[in-house]
Design an enzyme around this catalytic site. Structure first.
Site, PDB file in Angstrom:
ATOM      1  N   GLY A   1       5.126   0.679   8.219  1.00  0.00           N
ATOM      2  CA  GLY A   1       4.299   1.115   9.348  1.00  0.00           C
ATOM      3  C   GLY A   1       3.599  -0.049  10.035  1.00  0.00           C
ATOM      4  O   GLY A   1       3.285   0.030  11.228  1.00  0.00           O
TER       5      GLY A   1
ATOM      6  N   GLU B   1      10.768   0.816   3.852  1.00  0.00           N
ATOM      7  CA  GLU B   1      10.579   2.232   3.479  1.00  0.00           C
ATOM      8  C   GLU B   1      11.677   2.749   2.569  1.00  0.00           C
ATOM      9  O   GLU B   1      11.439   3.581   1.695  1.00  0.00           O
ATOM     10  CB  GLU B   1      10.509   3.104   4.748  1.00  0.00           C
ATOM     11  CG  GLU B   1       9.206   2.989   5.522  1.00  0.00           C
ATOM     12  CD  GLU B   1       9.192   1.871   6.544  1.00  0.00           C
ATOM     13  OE1 GLU B   1      10.012   0.926   6.426  1.00  0.00           O
ATOM     14  OE2 GLU B   1       8.373   1.923   7.467  1.00  0.00           O
TER      15      GLU B   1
ATOM     16  N   GLU C   1       6.071  -1.293  12.384  1.00  0.00           N
ATOM     17  CA  GLU C   1       6.253  -0.262  13.421  1.00  0.00           C
ATOM     18  C   GLU C   1       5.099  -0.305  14.423  1.00  0.00           C
ATOM     19  O   GLU C   1       5.298  -0.138  15.627  1.00  0.00           O
ATOM     20  CB  GLU C   1       6.365   1.117  12.764  1.00  0.00           C
ATOM     21  CG  GLU C   1       7.678   1.248  11.977  1.00  0.00           C
ATOM     22  CD  GLU C   1       7.795   2.568  11.244  1.00  0.00           C
ATOM     23  OE1 GLU C   1       6.986   2.797  10.336  1.00  0.00           O
ATOM     24  OE2 GLU C   1       8.678   3.370  11.584  1.00  0.00           O
TER      25      GLU C   1
ATOM     26  N   ALA D   1       2.113   2.007   5.873  1.00  0.00           N
ATOM     27  CA  ALA D   1       1.371   3.247   5.594  1.00  0.00           C
ATOM     28  C   ALA D   1       0.758   3.143   4.199  1.00  0.00           C
ATOM     29  O   ALA D   1       1.271   2.421   3.348  1.00  0.00           O
ATOM     30  CB  ALA D   1       2.333   4.431   5.645  1.00  0.00           C
TER      31      ALA D   1
HETATM   32  C1  LIG Z   1       3.984  -7.774   0.302  1.00  0.00           C
HETATM   33  C2  LIG Z   1       2.808  -6.872  -0.048  1.00  0.00           C
HETATM   34  C3  LIG Z   1       2.244  -6.226   1.165  1.00  0.00           C
HETATM   35  C4  LIG Z   1       1.695  -7.738  -0.704  1.00  0.00           C
HETATM   36  O1  LIG Z   1       2.154  -8.293  -1.891  1.00  0.00           O
HETATM   37  P1  LIG Z   1       1.128  -8.954  -2.935  1.00  0.00           P
HETATM   38  O2  LIG Z   1       0.212  -9.849  -2.211  1.00  0.00           O
HETATM   39  O3  LIG Z   1       1.950  -9.491  -4.042  1.00  0.00           O
HETATM   40  O4  LIG Z   1       0.214  -7.768  -3.449  1.00  0.00           O
HETATM   41  P2  LIG Z   1       0.595  -6.518  -4.334  1.00  0.00           P
HETATM   42  O5  LIG Z   1       0.198  -6.781  -5.733  1.00  0.00           O
HETATM   43  O6  LIG Z   1       1.968  -6.090  -4.076  1.00  0.00           O
HETATM   44  O7  LIG Z   1      -0.352  -5.407  -3.708  1.00  0.00           O
HETATM   45  C5  LIG Z   1      -1.768  -5.530  -3.814  1.00  0.00           C
HETATM   46  C6  LIG Z   1      -2.355  -4.144  -3.948  1.00  0.00           C
HETATM   47  O8  LIG Z   1      -2.096  -3.417  -2.754  1.00  0.00           O
HETATM   48  C7  LIG Z   1      -1.452  -2.185  -3.057  1.00  0.00           C
HETATM   49  N1  LIG Z   1      -0.527  -1.881  -1.948  1.00  0.00           N
HETATM   50  C8  LIG Z   1       0.348  -2.693  -1.385  1.00  0.00           C
HETATM   51  N2  LIG Z   1       0.973  -2.106  -0.361  1.00  0.00           N
HETATM   52  C9  LIG Z   1       0.453  -0.866  -0.288  1.00  0.00           C
HETATM   53  C10 LIG Z   1       0.686   0.236   0.564  1.00  0.00           C
HETATM   54  N3  LIG Z   1       1.589   0.184   1.586  1.00  0.00           N
HETATM   55  N4  LIG Z   1      -0.017   1.352   0.345  1.00  0.00           N
HETATM   56  C11 LIG Z   1      -0.915   1.424  -0.650  1.00  0.00           C
HETATM   57  N5  LIG Z   1      -1.194   0.408  -1.489  1.00  0.00           N
HETATM   58  C12 LIG Z   1      -0.509  -0.710  -1.299  1.00  0.00           C
HETATM   59  C13 LIG Z   1      -0.712  -2.475  -4.350  1.00  0.00           C
HETATM   60  O9  LIG Z   1      -0.450  -1.283  -5.044  1.00  0.00           O
HETATM   61  C14 LIG Z   1      -1.715  -3.341  -5.078  1.00  0.00           C
HETATM   62  O10 LIG Z   1      -2.702  -2.483  -5.593  1.00  0.00           O
HETATM   63  P3  LIG Z   1      -3.447  -2.817  -6.946  1.00  0.00           P
HETATM   64  O11 LIG Z   1      -4.177  -4.097  -6.710  1.00  0.00           O
HETATM   65  O12 LIG Z   1      -2.376  -2.981  -7.967  1.00  0.00           O
HETATM   66  O13 LIG Z   1      -4.319  -1.648  -7.194  1.00  0.00           O
HETATM   67  C15 LIG Z   1       3.256  -5.835  -1.085  1.00  0.00           C
HETATM   68  O14 LIG Z   1       2.132  -5.158  -1.589  1.00  0.00           O
HETATM   69  C16 LIG Z   1       4.199  -4.813  -0.560  1.00  0.00           C
HETATM   70  O15 LIG Z   1       5.368  -5.070  -0.475  1.00  0.00           O
HETATM   71  N6  LIG Z   1       3.681  -3.634  -0.229  1.00  0.00           N
HETATM   72  C17 LIG Z   1       4.474  -2.479   0.160  1.00  0.00           C
HETATM   73  C18 LIG Z   1       4.997  -2.607   1.540  1.00  0.00           C
HETATM   74  C19 LIG Z   1       5.728  -1.357   1.928  1.00  0.00           C
HETATM   75  O16 LIG Z   1       6.620  -0.917   1.255  1.00  0.00           O
HETATM   76  N7  LIG Z   1       5.341  -0.789   3.053  1.00  0.00           N
HETATM   77  C20 LIG Z   1       5.918   0.428   3.542  1.00  0.00           C
HETATM   78  C21 LIG Z   1       5.038   1.555   3.208  1.00  0.00           C
HETATM   79  S1  LIG Z   1       5.717   3.113   3.717  1.00  0.00           S
HETATM   80  C22 LIG Z   1       5.478   3.102   5.385  1.00  0.00           C
HETATM   81  O17 LIG Z   1       4.922   2.187   5.898  1.00  0.00           O
HETATM   82  C23 LIG Z   1       5.964   4.287   6.090  1.00  0.00           C
HETATM   83  C24 LIG Z   1       5.825   4.367   7.396  1.00  0.00           C
HETATM   84  C25 LIG Z   1       6.264   5.557   8.131  1.00  0.00           C
HETATM   85  C26 LIG Z   1       5.321   6.638   7.818  1.00  0.00           C
HETATM   86  C27 LIG Z   1       5.505   7.742   8.731  1.00  0.00           C
HETATM   87  C28 LIG Z   1       4.623   8.792   8.241  1.00  0.00           C
HETATM   88  C29 LIG Z   1       5.055  10.059   8.812  1.00  0.00           C
HETATM   89  C30 LIG Z   1       4.816  11.091   7.779  1.00  0.00           C
HETATM   90  C31 LIG Z   1       5.639  12.263   8.161  1.00  0.00           C
HETATM   91  C32 LIG Z   1       5.796  13.103   7.009  1.00  0.00           C
HETATM   92  C33 LIG Z   1       6.697  14.233   7.386  1.00  0.00           C
HETATM   93  C34 LIG Z   1       6.893  15.035   6.207  1.00  0.00           C
HETATM   94  C35 LIG Z   1       6.789  16.462   6.528  1.00  0.00           C
HETATM   95  C36 LIG Z   1       6.990  17.175   5.274  1.00  0.00           C
HETATM   96  C37 LIG Z   1       6.402  18.508   5.383  1.00  0.00           C
HETATM   97  O18 LIG Z   1       6.946  19.304   6.154  1.00  0.00           O
HETATM   98  O19 LIG Z   1       5.397  18.741   4.726  1.00  0.00           O
END
Ligand SMILES: CC(C)(COP(=O)(O)OP(=O)(O)OC[C@H]1O[C@@H](n2cnc3c(N)ncnc32)[C@H](O)[C@@H]1OP(=O)(O)O)[C@@H](O)C(=O)NCCC(=O)NCCSC(=O)/C=C/CCCCCCCCCCCCC(=O)O
Length: 715
Positions: free
Chosen positions: A100, A123, A103, A61
């Protein structure tokens, strides 16, 4: 967005496009919904492949969207409709399939991964749980114990492990999309009922209650107050005990609590902070993207005490040839034995051959003539270090970068010993240096941007999180730490015990309280520094020195030979020297009572709240001073240093983020209160940056850089 094409006649190819990691932004989700519909409606298409552009499947996500109100198609129904599709859907996984992203892949009927791909549900590290069905599908696919491991730790697995666990169906060394298309052609028209993970029963576990009790206990212990790992266990339990739709309801319920929590905000802030520190800038305006590092092919470490050994091992593990120099032959031999063991143990853990041949050992500094970079790690003594820098400057080839691992001495004084002060920087590692992730790269007033860029790049190669900071006593980490430890000693004078203080700090989330930590690192280290500074004078117990409050308690313990774990006595008692289990020490309690009586101090009851405020707020205040002085470029630098170098609980973001969560106004008010109560402790006086931030309405931490910039431009 997502792009659609048809290849090999009958395969619909959907490519996620959102560089750099194809995060599932609203536009990407909309793109997926549209292209899936297109593929399903196209009568020529018999099966579908989903891939990501530029060798990355999907990083999950879009975390940046979590701060805003969510728009675009939601993930859960999107993944559900992929799973319900009547044509085989195949995920072609290259690079990363995380959160995500995985997923989404679990919603597909088949998963083909490249051998170098990494998969996971991280997450939990962002204060969340896999709430797009991941917590319900993964246990159904790979069983409860394996799913619990992956979901509660957030660890990434290799394609090989994913295959072994049953997460992917095939691993390829070739072009993943080609392999997936071939696979999609082979499964076209085959029944899909047995491929929809949500319809699987969860594999049966004998004695489910015992398993969950055991896991929950372990998770609670390691979580140190973090709530997401616990919610993850609860979600997997729902998968193991409830039908899929009810499990999904539970997943949603748990996610709703986490999603809006302060811990999730702190962890997500920390995720971006870790990346922000790589984009360093110096007060001169030099920056990460305008400074070119020098090539480093061969490095040296001089001084093979604990730090030097760890640094050399970390360099060798990063694949660099290292020349190590230790003047004392006996120490050299001992270091060789210990380092070889460290390399062997590390290699065994990682399943590779130990890089023993990367390190050469010498007692002759002349052997450093051809290295590109030297890290000095001799005893923490300015005169000794100066001598070493003078020698290095004479011995090393022109252009060699000279780095010091000092934990707080003036880098510029060392630079002044050399012919090329612009090539001198600090590389402050944390013990054990081959384990700890943090590296402070310290630039002096004369360090060139190229030198900083080179040290930062080397840190990255060594797998460290490197933070560039300015030169001052203690740099960022130890400058702040000094106030924390000093306040803890003052609390003992006022009536607390080491156990009481440590308990409060550990309940806050630090892995170790301040006194336990001091016993581990050795009380004699600080004592030596204080003696050098003429602050500690054996036999003296005055409580005001250099015009301010001073606690001689640590010095008095050292005078009795109580150096901590290594001598079996310190703030605690140990069963024998070197033992790690701290026992409360009646001798120490008696010693404190006598000390208070001698100084006319009346012990009072000190509560947990005061301990935390007295120990943490002065550090935070010093953090503001560090920002004001331009030693750190932004609050993210300080927070990353504290989380990765000093055990600050990650789910509290770091000291500066924590201050913003508590409320800057409150921090200011408490500091004013404590300064009034202790006017002989000057650093309790709130600093002007903190006052300024409060005066303009306490903007969020992400806006502080602007305020600091304005402050600097007015000076
Ligand atoms: C391994 C990586 C993917 C890559 O690593 P690398 O190549 O070394 O690069 P990085 O330097 O890390 O990243 C490069 C740039 O990319 C940006 N980045 C990376 N990942 C993300 C991301 N997921 N989102 C946004 N941006 C991202 C990073 O910041 C760098 O940016 P910049 O160049 O510095 O500007 C590595 O990046 C990595 O590990 N990434 C993270 C992976 C991760 O953790 N993924 C999980 C994300 S969370 C998720 O997926 C959740 C899923 C379920 C969601 C369900 C949603 C339902 C919502 C319901 C809400 C209900 C609430 C109700 C409340 C109410 O009532 O209101």
């Amino acid at each position: 967005m997502a792009q659609y094409s048809r290849i090999s006649g009958s395969v619909g190819l959907i490519t996620l496009k959102n560089p750099p990691v194809n995060a599932l932004s609203a536009a990407v989700r909309q793109g997926i919904v549209d292209t899936v519909e297109k593929a399903l409606c196209d009568p020529q298409v018999k099966s579908v492949v989903i891939c990501g552009q530029d060798g990355v499947f999907c990083g999950g996500a879009d975390v940046k969207e979590f701060e805003k109100s969510m728009s675009g198609p939601p993930l859960i129904p999107m993944i559900h409709s992929i799973e319900c599709a009547t044509k085989p859907m195949v995920a072609a996984i290259e690079g990363s399939a995380l959160g995500g992203g995985l997923e989404l892949a679990l919603g597909c009927h088949y998963r083909i991964a490249h051998s170098k791909a990494r998969l996971g549900l991280p997450e939990v590290t962002l204060g969340l749980l896999p709430a797009a069905g991941g917590s319900q599908r993964l246990p159904r696919l790979i069983g409860v114990p394996a799913a619990l491991d992956l979901i509660t730790t957030g660890r990434h697995v290799t394609a090989a492990e994913a295959l072994q666990l049953g997460i992917v169906d095939q691993v390829t060394d070739h072009k993943t999309v080609d392999a997936a298309v071939k696979f999609a052609l082979s499964v076209a028209g085959k029944p899909l009922d047995a491929r929809r993970i949500s319809t699987y029963p969860c594999p049966v576990v004998t004695d489910l209650d015992a398993l969950f009790e055991d896991v929950m206990q372990k998770v609670r212990q390691s979580a140190r107050g973090a709530i997401a790992p616990i919610a993850c266990v609860q979600a997997v339990r729902a998968a193991a005990t409830l039908p899929y739709t009810r499990g999904m309801e539970r997943e949603k319920e748990l996610m709703a609590t986490l999603f809006t929590s302060g811990q999730a905000r702190a962890l997500q802030y920390n995720f971006f902070a870790q990346r922000a520190v790589g984009k360093w800038r110096m007060p001169s305006g030099a920056r990460w993207d305008t400074s070119t590092p020098r090539p480093v092919h061969k490095v040296a470490v001089i001084g093979l005490g604990t730090m030097g050994r760890g640094i050399a091992v970390a360099l060798a593990q990063a694949g660099l040839p290292v020349v190590t120099v230790e003047a004392q032959e006996k120490q050299l031999m001992e270091a060789k034995r210990v380092m070889s063991d460290m390399l062997k143990r590390g290699a065994k853990r990682r399943g590779v051959a130990p890089p023993l041949d990367k390190i050469s050992y010498s007692s002759n500094i002349q052997d450093l003539a051809d290295v590109d970079l030297v890290i000095e790690a001799v005893f923490e003594d300015m005169d000794l270090k100066k001598k070493v820098f003078l020698q290095l400057s004479a011995v090393c080839k022109p252009g060699t970068l000279l780095c010091t691992n000092t934990s707080g001495l003036d880098v510029d004084q060392l630079a002044s010993q050399t012919r090329n002060p612009e090539l001198v920087v600090g590389m402050h590692f944390f013990a054990p240096a081959h384990v700890m992730k943090l590296l402070e790269v310290v630039y002096g007033p004369r360090s060139s941007p190229q030198a900083v860029a080179t040290a930062m790049q080397l840190g990255k190669k060594m797998g460290k999180i490197s933070v560039a900071v300015g030169n001052c006593r203690g740099f960022v980490g130890n400058r702040m730490l000094k106030l924390y430890t000093e306040q803890a000693s003052f609390l003992l004078e006022e009536g607390a015990t080491p156990d009481l203080v440590d308990r409060a700090i550990e309940e806050f989330g630090f892995p170790m309280g301040v006194f336990r930590m001091s016993d581990l690192s050795g009380l004699d280290i600080g004592w030596r520094v204080r003696k050098e500074m003429k602050l500690a004078v054996p036999g003296q117990s005055a409580r005001i020195r250099e015009g301010r409050r001073y606690s001689p308690l640590g010095d008095l313990l050292c005078e009795q030979g109580r150096f901590g774990q290594k001598t079996g006595r310190g703030w605690y008692r140990y069963n024998k020297p070197g033992d790690r289990v701290a026992h409360s020490d009646p001798w120490l309690h008696h010693f404190l009572e006598e000390y208070r009586a001698q100084h006319g101090l009346v012990a009072r009851r000190i509560d947990q709240q005061e301990i935390l405020e007295r120990c943490l707020y002065p550090m935070i205040n010093e953090g503001f001073r560090i920002l004001q002085d331009g030693i750190a470029a932004g609050p993210e630098d300080i927070d990353v240093i504290y989380v990765f170098g000093y055990g600050w609980p990650r789910h509290c973001g770091g000291p500066m983020f924590y201050a913003s969560m508590v409320g800057l106004e409150k921090v200011l008010e408490r500091l004013e209160h404590y300064y009034q109560a202790h006017p002989d402790v000057p650093y309790l006086q709130p600093c002007s940056l903190l006052r300024r931030l409060v005066a303009i309405g306490s903007p969020p931490v992400q806006k502080w850089r602007e305020v600091i910039k304005n402050l600097h431009s007015q000076l």
